[in-house]
Design a protein around this motif. Structure first.
Motif, mmCIF file in Angstrom:
data_model
loop_
_atom_site.group_PDB
_atom_site.id
_atom_site.type_symbol
_atom_site.label_atom_id
_atom_site.label_comp_id
_atom_site.label_asym_id
_atom_site.label_seq_id
_atom_site.Cartn_x
_atom_site.Cartn_y
_atom_site.Cartn_z
ATOM 1 N N PRO A 70 0.731 -1.296 -0.041
ATOM 2 C CA PRO A 70 0.087 -0.107 0.093
ATOM 3 C C PRO A 70 0.956 1.232 0.038
ATOM 4 O O PRO A 70 0.423 2.148 -0.700
ATOM 5 N N LEU A 71 1.954 1.196 0.590
ATOM 6 C CA LEU A 71 2.888 2.504 0.836
ATOM 7 C C LEU A 71 3.161 2.827 -0.725
ATOM 8 O O LEU A 71 3.499 4.018 -0.869
ATOM 9 N N GLU A 72 3.763 1.944 -1.457
ATOM 10 C CA GLU A 72 4.062 2.032 -2.900
ATOM 11 C C GLU A 72 3.006 2.648 -3.527
ATOM 12 O O GLU A 72 3.409 3.530 -4.661
ATOM 13 N N GLN A 73 1.810 2.278 -3.477
ATOM 14 C CA GLN A 73 0.910 2.927 -4.181
ATOM 15 C C GLN A 73 0.420 4.198 -3.913
ATOM 16 O O GLN A 73 0.060 4.829 -4.616
ATOM 17 N N LEU A 74 0.793 4.583 -2.503
ATOM 18 C CA LEU A 74 0.419 5.704 -2.062
ATOM 19 C C LEU A 74 1.714 6.657 -2.662
ATOM 20 O O LEU A 74 1.282 7.940 -3.212
#
Length: 446
Positions: free
Chosen positions: A332-336
């Motif tokens: 999720p952090l990479e998506q953010l």
């Protein structure tokens, strides 16, 4: 002491100032000295390293001119990365600092300022995200919305529920292949070598269709689609890898018609779509009814593992319910981080297209002067050389023997053909491309 960071920096036969400057560069690049660190004073550095102050002054002057340090009155000298190094397309490894200049892959380095800024902003607003489970899903709603908007802006109306976020384009293809389970799949000849390897391991029979720098062979497409009836087709109509060819609108319409006639699911690889090096870049209309896969690997950075599938909402729901889909979901952090990058992507593309266009033209001019045969591609990342009387494997082996690693045409062929071809990426800086041309010149000699 700072001297501990530079242990063993003296090099026999190299002037002390040159060796010290080189050692400081290497210490920055491998993380022993951090970007932003303040260097000791010239006097202290000279004492710690047991050299004259003049040697330190000369080394730091060189680094300052090259952009590795910045000095402010009363504030000392701080380490930084040169702008052309931190923002250029080419990874540092392709500069050939070691014994081998390796151009078997054509990949970008990260645009440092853009990515680090995106990471900082993403962390600053990650509180809500971190309060959730982080379990795999279809992707962050914000990211799906941003990707859908880009498709819509290019003439393909898309809703967020038609997007599934994956950990890169290869993950998207692997998920689609596992879910669709085609017995036969049409592939281009040539095709990206990693894609061919993946399909072979999945046990899918590949049906090749010929592509050249001039485009797709209509008769070969018709035959391949007929043979792969009720199966799938994987095509890269936008700056095909490795030929760089751009599929015209008529052929795209013919592909859609062939797919409908033979019940073939067309999967379009769009990872190169934004690498349009024409004077006036303009997106081509997409193949009607095709499922698209894309990623940020060729435009931003391969280390940002964010890709996607764009297709009918029903297919996206089915993919999400597939038990293997969670294996292909990005953190999720990479998506953010990707959410922070996508609104800035068009500005980055202007910079990267200009850089790649200059490098393409530089290499093309050198190779053309040496008599190499190729079609100048309108986009993409490589020249696709036609060889005269020498097998690609032979020429690649000769080049490797003198320090240049390239892939022969047969590596891109699903059936072992294309032995008279060689792929030469133009992703390196101009001075490195001059070395590439010289190595090829030497490898060509009997």
């Amino acid at each position: 002491m700072f001297a501990d960071v530079l242990t063993g920096w003296r090099r026999p036969g190299s002037p002390l100032a040159d060796a010290l400057a080189a050692a400081l560069r290497e210490a920055v690049l491998d993380g022993r000295v951090r970007v932003g660190d303040r260097l000791p004073s010239e006097r202290r550095l000279a004492t710690e390293l047991a050299v004259s102050r003049g040697t330190v002054v000369a080394a730091l002057s060189r680094l300052r001119e090259e952009g590795w340090i910045v000095t402010r009155q009363g504030g000392g000298s701080r380490v930084r990365l040169p702008r052309d190094l931190g923002e250029r397309y080419a990874p540092l490894s392709v500069d050939g600092r070691g014994p081998l200049l390796d151009l078997r892959r054509a990949l970008p380095a990260a645009p440092r300022a853009l990515v680090t800024g995106a990471v900082t902003r993403a962390l600053a607003r990650s509180a809500g995200l971190l309060l959730e489970s982080g379990e795999p899903g279809a992707g962050l709603p914000e990211l799906r919305e941003l990707i859908a908007r880009r498709h819509t802006a290019e003439g393909t109306p898309t809703r967020p529920e038609q997007i599934l976020v994956t950990s890169g384009a290869r993950a998207a293809l692997a998920l689609l292949a596992a879910h669709l389970g085609p017995r036969r799949i049409v592939v281009e000849n040539p095709s990206f070598f990693d894609t061919l390897t993946m399909l072979r391991r999945l046990g899918v029979r590949t049906v090749p269709a010929r592509v050249t720098g001039q485009g797709w062979d209509p008769a070969a497409l018709a035959t391949a689609f007929r043979e792969a009836a009720r199966g799938a087709a994987l095509l890269t109509p936008d700056f095909q890898n490795p030929t760089g060819a751009l599929m015209d609108a008529r052929t795209r319409a013919e592909v859609a018609e062939l797919a409908a006639r033979h019940g073939v699911t067309v999967i379009v690889d769009e990872t190169m779509r934004d690498l349009d090096l024409r004077d006036r870049p303009e997106p081509m209309p997409r193949v009607a009814g095709a499922v698209a896969i894309g990623s940020l690997s060729k435009t931003v950075w391969g280390g940002l593992r964010v890709g996607w599938v764009r297709g009918p909402a029903g297919l996206i729901r089915a993919l999400l319910l597939d038990p293997v889909s969670g294996l292909y979901a990005p953190p999720p952090l990479e998506q953010l981080v990707a959410c922070e990058i996508l609104p800035l992507l068009d500005g980055l593309l202007v910079q990267r297209r200009g850089e790649l266009r200059r490098q393409r033209d530089h290499l093309a001019a050198s190779l053309e002067a040496d008599g190499w045969d190729f079609t100048l591609p309108p986009g993409g990342l490589a020249l696709w050389l036609r060889l005269d009387g020498t097998a690609g494997e032979t020429l690649a082996a000769r080049a490797a023997g003198i320090g240049l690693s390239l892939l022969p045409g047969s590596a891109f062929s699903p059936d072992g053909t294309l032995t008279g071809r060689l792929r030469v990426p133009y992703t390196a800086p101009a001075e490195t491309l001059d070395r590439v041309a010289e190595h090829l010149r030497r490898a060509r000699r009997p």
